[in-house]
Design an enzyme around this catalytic site. Sequence first.
Site, mmCIF file in Angstrom:
data_model
loop_
_atom_site.group_PDB
_atom_site.id
_atom_site.type_symbol
_atom_site.label_atom_id
_atom_site.label_comp_id
_atom_site.label_asym_id
_atom_site.label_seq_id
_atom_site.Cartn_x
_atom_site.Cartn_y
_atom_site.Cartn_z
ATOM 1 N N LYS A 158 0.857 -1.224 -0.019
ATOM 2 C CA LYS A 158 -0.105 -0.109 0.104
ATOM 3 C C LYS A 158 0.896 1.314 0.096
ATOM 4 O O LYS A 158 0.769 2.022 -0.700
ATOM 5 C CB LYS A 158 -0.963 0.033 1.028
ATOM 6 C CG LYS A 158 -2.004 -1.039 1.085
ATOM 7 C CD LYS A 158 -2.903 -1.095 2.433
ATOM 8 C CE LYS A 158 -3.873 -2.360 2.407
ATOM 9 N NZ LYS A 158 -4.300 -2.871 3.804
ATOM 10 N N GLN B 124 -4.223 -1.935 10.028
ATOM 11 C CA GLN B 124 -4.062 -3.226 9.163
ATOM 12 C C GLN B 124 -4.844 -4.252 10.199
ATOM 13 O O GLN B 124 -4.332 -4.425 11.357
ATOM 14 C CB GLN B 124 -2.586 -3.574 8.813
ATOM 15 C CG GLN B 124 -2.594 -4.758 7.846
ATOM 16 C CD GLN B 124 -3.109 -4.873 6.686
ATOM 17 O OE1 GLN B 124 -3.096 -3.600 6.001
ATOM 18 N NE2 GLN B 124 -3.794 -5.662 6.338
ATOM 19 N N ASP C 148 -10.234 3.747 5.120
ATOM 20 C CA ASP C 148 -10.609 2.139 4.889
ATOM 21 C C ASP C 148 -12.289 1.679 5.133
ATOM 22 O O ASP C 148 -12.620 0.590 5.007
ATOM 23 C CB ASP C 148 -10.047 1.256 5.705
ATOM 24 C CG ASP C 148 -8.943 0.507 5.234
ATOM 25 O OD1 ASP C 148 -9.066 0.329 3.999
ATOM 26 O OD2 ASP C 148 -7.965 -0.164 5.996
#
Length: 289
Positions: free
Chosen positions: A51, A95, A118
Site C-alpha cells: 500500500k 491493518q 478504509d
Amino acid sequence: MNLLDGEAIAAEVQKELSERVRKLSMNGVVPGLAAVLVGDDPASGLYVGNKSKAANSIGVYTETHKMGADTSTNTLLGTIKSLNQNAKIHGIIVQLPLPSHINSDEVAAAIALEKDVDGAHPTSMGRLARGEEAFVPPTPLGIVEILERSNIQYDNGHIVICGRSNLVGRPLSLLLQRKITGGNATVTVCHSKTVGLEQYTTQADVLIAAMGRPNLITKTMVKQDAVIIDVGTNRVPDSQKKQGYRFVGDVDFDNVRSLASAITPVPGGVGPMTVTMLLSNTVFAAERS
Ligand SMILES: NC(=O)c1ccc[n+]([C@@H]2O[C@H](COP(=O)([O-])OP(=O)(O)OC[C@H]3O[C@@H](n4cnc5c(N)ncnc54)[C@H](OP(=O)(O)O)[C@@H]3O)[C@@H](O)[C@H]2O)c1
C-alpha cells in the site's frame, strides 16, 4: 469471454489520481496516509508495504506506525488520537487482523470520520446503509469501479454476492443497491448458512464470490453469459512454485470462464483495485480537507 484486467484498470485510475495529487500539491497540500501495523504477521507487513509503495508512486506521503504484538488497546488508541490531530495525515488505516486482546471495533470507532479511508468506522457503514456520502471500504469500491469502467450495466440486473463480511460483502451489497445511476441492482446476499447456494448463484447476472473458499463456484453454479467477479484470494499448495504455493480465487476459473461473458482473474483482478481505491479515498480526503 472478456477478461476483466484489474491491473490495467488500476493503472488507469492511478494515473488520474497522480494528476489530482499534482493539482493538490500546487495548492501546497500533499495527501498523507498513515498505516498502523500491530504485531509481526508477515502477510500484514507485506500488505502495508504494498500500500505504501503504491501510495508513494502517485505522490502520496506515507508513514507506518509499527507497534509490538503486546501493545495495549489504550496505547493503540493513543496513536490513533495523535494521527487524528496530525494535519499532515489525511487517511488512517489500521491493518487487520489485530492481536486477539485488542477490540478492533473500539479501534475502528476511534478513527476520525474524515480520515476513515478504509471505511472501517461504524458510522461510515451506517451512512452507506442510509445512502449518504461516506467512506466505503476499498475492495467493494474497486469492484464497482471494475464494473463501471468495463461498461457492465447492472441497473435492474440481479447481482448475487456470496459473502457478507463487513470488509467486502455487506458494504458491496449496500453500494450496488443505491438509488442512483450506477446502483439500482437487485441484490441477493448469500453466506455460509445459505441452503442450496446454487439455486441463487445460477440466477445471477453478476455473480460476486467473496467467501475465501478455493474454487467453490463451479460451472454448474453459473448462468450462461454471467459476469463473474472473484474476490477470493486463497493460498493453495503448489510444488511447481518456488515458494511452494499459489493463489486461487473462489471461482473454478478454468472451467467457468467459457460460460462467463466477463470474468476477473486471481491474481490480477480485484486485488490491484483494492489498493488503488484506498489511494482514491486518501486523495479525496485530502481534497476535502
Ligand atoms: N482481492 C482483495 O483485495 C481482497 C480484499 C479482501 C478480501 N479478499 C479475499 O476475499 C475473501 C473473503 O474475504 P472476507 O474478508 O470477506 O472474509 P470473511 O470475513 O471470512 O467472510 C467470508 C464470508 O463468506 C461466507 N462464506 C464462507 N463459506 C461459505 C460458503 N461455503 N458458502 C457461502 N458463503 C460462505 C461467510 O459466511 P458467514 O458470514 O456465515 O460466516 C462470510 O460472510 C478471502 O479470500 C479474502 O482473502 C480479497
